[in-house]
Design an enzyme around this catalytic site. Structure first.
Site, PDB file in Angstrom:
ATOM      1  CG  ASP A 119      48.715  26.886 -42.576  1.00  0.00           C
ATOM      2  OD1 ASP A 119      48.465  27.461 -43.644  1.00  0.00           O
ATOM      3  OD2 ASP A 119      48.870  27.462 -41.481  1.00  0.00           O
TER       4      ASP A 119
HETATM    5  N1  URA Z   1      44.960  30.049 -40.026  1.00  0.00           N
HETATM    6  C1  URA Z   1      46.202  29.506 -40.030  1.00  0.00           C
HETATM    7  O1  URA Z   1      47.143  30.084 -39.506  1.00  0.00           O
HETATM    8  N2  URA Z   1      46.372  28.308 -40.612  1.00  0.00           N
HETATM    9  C2  URA Z   1      45.347  27.614 -41.175  1.00  0.00           C
HETATM   10  O2  URA Z   1      45.566  26.516 -41.690  1.00  0.00           O
HETATM   11  C3  URA Z   1      44.068  28.189 -41.157  1.00  0.00           C
HETATM   12  C4  URA Z   1      43.914  29.400 -40.579  1.00  0.00           C
END
Ligand code: URA
Length: 232
Positions: free
Chosen positions: A101
């Site tokens: 993310d």
């Molecule tokens: N899980 C998430 O919620 N975000 C990420 O960036 C990676 C795994």
């Protein structure tokens, strides 16, 4: 392959730039000057620019310690993208393997080896990913068993058993074997927790131990060989 393609793939310049280099007589193939962009070459050809041998590498494998604020993509209209952090490798067509993310930090593999990326992302391969998650209130020990039993997300998908280790009141280490969209945040959300910081510590054998945030390095031969075993 065509000489101009070979030179562009080798990172000598854009297709337009290398065509110009060829035309101007600066490229030799096996010690003979070649001025035709469509001249056929292969990996056994000895190609030089101004008599300096050009090393051709077909595939690049990079490990980035991703900072917050970058999109896991090769282009985006609104945010900076992770490949912008590796300017000298961008021209080789590298792309992130999977997504972190915008606000997640940590281990990110980038490569132009499409078959490897595909294999590593396959749900059948169960590549281990370990995260350190900071949550917004005190972690309950009962979560360890719940994560281990396989959490059913809000959309009905049941995750594979995951290993949760509580580090202190609000920090936990979590190892998952798949990579659904926002998976870690959604797993905690089922139990009323918000993940306020998320760092991926490892992706298979790759860790960001030696890299400060925003730094990157090429994978070692041993690391590449290990990852390539996922293709077989
Ligand atoms: N899980 C998430 O919620 N975000 C990420 O960036 C990676 C795994």
């Amino acid at each position: 392959m065509r000489l101009d393609r070979y030179l562009a793939n080798a990172g000598v310049g854009t297709r337009k730039e290398v065509k110009q280099l060829i035309k101007s007589g600066r490229i030799k193939v096996n010690d003979t000057l070649v001025r035709e962009s469509d001249f056929y070459v292969d990996f056994s050809s000895n190609i030089s620019l101004d008599d300096k041998k050009i090393d051709y590498k077909e595939f690049y494998y990079l490990l980035l310690n991703k900072p917050k604020g970058y999109i896991s993509a090769t282009a985006d209209d609104y945010h900076e993208v992770v490949v912008d952090l590796l300017p000298e490798y961008k021209k080789y067509g590298i792309a992130p393997v999977g997504r972190l993310d915008l606000d997640t930090t940590g281990v990110m593999l980038l490569t132009n080896h499409g078959a490897l990326a595909h294999a590593l992302l396959s749900p059948k391969k169960h590549v281990d990913k370990t995260y350190i998650a900071e949550v917004n209130h005190k972690l309950d020990v009962s979560l360890v068993n719940k994560f281990n039993e396989g959490i059913t997300l809000e959309d009905g998908y049941t995750c594979l058993p995951a290993k949760l280790e509580i580090l202190d009141d609000t920090h936990a280490k979590l190892t998952i074997h798949e990579g659904k969209f926002h998976q870690v945040k959604r797993m905690f959300k089922i139990f009323g927790y918000e993940v306020i910081n998320l760092d991926r510590q490892s992706f298979d054998i790759l860790t960001h131990d030696s890299l400060a945030i925003g730094e990157y390095r090429e994978l070692t031969t041993e690391e590449v060989e290990h990852l390539l075993s996922y293709i077989k």
